[in-house]
Enzyme design. Sequence first.
Site, PDB file in Angstrom:
ATOM      1  N   HIS A  92       2.602  11.051  14.357  1.00 46.39           N
ATOM      2  CA  HIS A  92       3.469  10.311  15.293  1.00 46.39           C
ATOM      3  C   HIS A  92       2.829   8.994  15.770  1.00 46.39           C
ATOM      4  O   HIS A  92       2.021   8.427  15.065  1.00 46.39           O
ATOM      5  CB  HIS A  92       3.895  11.218  16.444  1.00 46.39           C
ATOM      6  CG  HIS A  92       4.365  12.558  15.953  1.00 46.39           C
ATOM      7  ND1 HIS A  92       5.627  12.768  15.484  1.00 46.39           N
ATOM      8  CD2 HIS A  92       3.701  13.747  15.791  1.00 46.39           C
ATOM      9  CE1 HIS A  92       5.746  14.035  15.082  1.00 46.39           C
ATOM     10  NE2 HIS A  92       4.582  14.651  15.242  1.00 46.39           N
ATOM     11  N   GLU A 106       2.402  14.863  22.382  1.00 44.95           N
ATOM     12  CA  GLU A 106       1.743  15.172  21.112  1.00 44.95           C
ATOM     13  C   GLU A 106       1.001  13.968  20.556  1.00 44.95           C
ATOM     14  O   GLU A 106      -0.144  14.072  20.113  1.00 44.95           O
ATOM     15  CB  GLU A 106       2.770  15.679  20.082  1.00 44.95           C
ATOM     16  CG  GLU A 106       2.139  15.951  18.720  1.00 44.95           C
ATOM     17  CD  GLU A 106       3.136  16.438  17.674  1.00 44.95           C
ATOM     18  OE1 GLU A 106       4.343  16.517  17.982  1.00 44.95           O
ATOM     19  OE2 GLU A 106       2.698  16.728  16.546  1.00 44.95           O
ATOM     20  N   HIS A 159      -1.417  17.644  14.147  1.00 42.53           N
ATOM     21  CA  HIS A 159      -0.173  17.706  14.928  1.00 42.53           C
ATOM     22  C   HIS A 159      -0.277  18.765  16.029  1.00 42.53           C
ATOM     23  O   HIS A 159      -1.262  19.499  16.112  1.00 42.53           O
ATOM     24  CB  HIS A 159       1.005  18.068  14.007  1.00 42.53           C
ATOM     25  CG  HIS A 159       1.448  16.922  13.146  1.00 42.53           C
ATOM     26  ND1 HIS A 159       2.583  16.206  13.393  1.00 42.53           N
ATOM     27  CD2 HIS A 159       0.877  16.371  12.045  1.00 42.53           C
ATOM     28  CE1 HIS A 159       2.712  15.249  12.476  1.00 42.53           C
ATOM     29  NE2 HIS A 159       1.689  15.337  11.642  1.00 42.53           N
ATOM     30  N   GLU A 224      -1.368  22.180  12.723  1.00 44.25           N
ATOM     31  CA  GLU A 224      -0.695  22.215  14.023  1.00 44.25           C
ATOM     32  C   GLU A 224      -1.703  22.876  14.954  1.00 44.25           C
ATOM     33  O   GLU A 224      -2.019  24.060  14.807  1.00 44.25           O
ATOM     34  CB  GLU A 224       0.600  23.041  13.939  1.00 44.25           C
ATOM     35  CG  GLU A 224       1.654  22.474  12.998  1.00 44.25           C
ATOM     36  CD  GLU A 224       2.508  21.373  13.644  1.00 44.25           C
ATOM     37  OE1 GLU A 224       2.214  20.966  14.795  1.00 44.25           O
ATOM     38  OE2 GLU A 224       3.469  20.933  12.982  1.00 44.25           O
TER      39      GLU A 224
END
Length: 266
Positions: A92, A106, A159, A224
């Site tokens: 992101h 995040e 992430h 993640e």
Amino acid sequence: MNAAMGAQRKRERKKRILLAYAARFTAVCVCSAVMILIACGFLYILDHLFQNDSVVYGEVVNTSAAGNTDYTEETNKLNIAGGRTVVIDAGHGGDDEGTAYDGVKEKEVVLDIALALKEELEERGFSVLLTRTDDTLYSLLERAEIANQAKADLFLSIHVDYYEDDAAINGLTCHYMQGSAEGTQLASVMEETIRALGVTDVRESIGSDFSVLRNTEMPALLIETGFLSNGGDREKLSQREYRRELAKAIADGAAEIFNEADNQRF
Ligand SMILES: [Zn+2]
């Protein structure tokens, strides 16, 4: 008298001829220089025209490592990374915040983990490239392309998860390219290394068809690091010290992946 004047005229004529030659020589030199400069300028423009946008990725940090291949007792870390390049991709960025909860974003959490991971990997002797070092958004294809161009040995995308249906779900998950036997092995080494360190709960790895996994030409994992939808994970992920611990565990996992590969275990 006449003879003397004749000689002088001759000298003057010789001088004029020499001057004329010098002027012509200078003119030729200047013209050549101008033409060379024009040609260089033209080539420069052509070069940039045909480069696509492949190198216009903003800031990419490349720090070469010590290249030491010894097992160092002081740090108690297996330094097997000489010449190996890891590309770390903080997910992101910019307008794309990723998931967010109570002000914990995040894009900020993963950038901090990525920066800490860079330091941890460099300490272990790896060369490290980051796809982003600030709050800039790059496309998924650009991120993969950075790793492909660098001919990286490993790609790690960082992430944070979110699962709104069940706030009890927590832990770290490694994603590998769906259907990839190598990916399965990479993920299991990473998963087991982090689990053994006890930094966080580790879920079973998942094969996923993510763009960055599909488009990278080297072994790649998307990690993640925890669930923002889970109170415990959220609390931990918002702490800097925890993010550093996580970075250390992931760096150990990466070192173990190369260790296993070097020993032909996969
Ligand atoms: Zn994400």
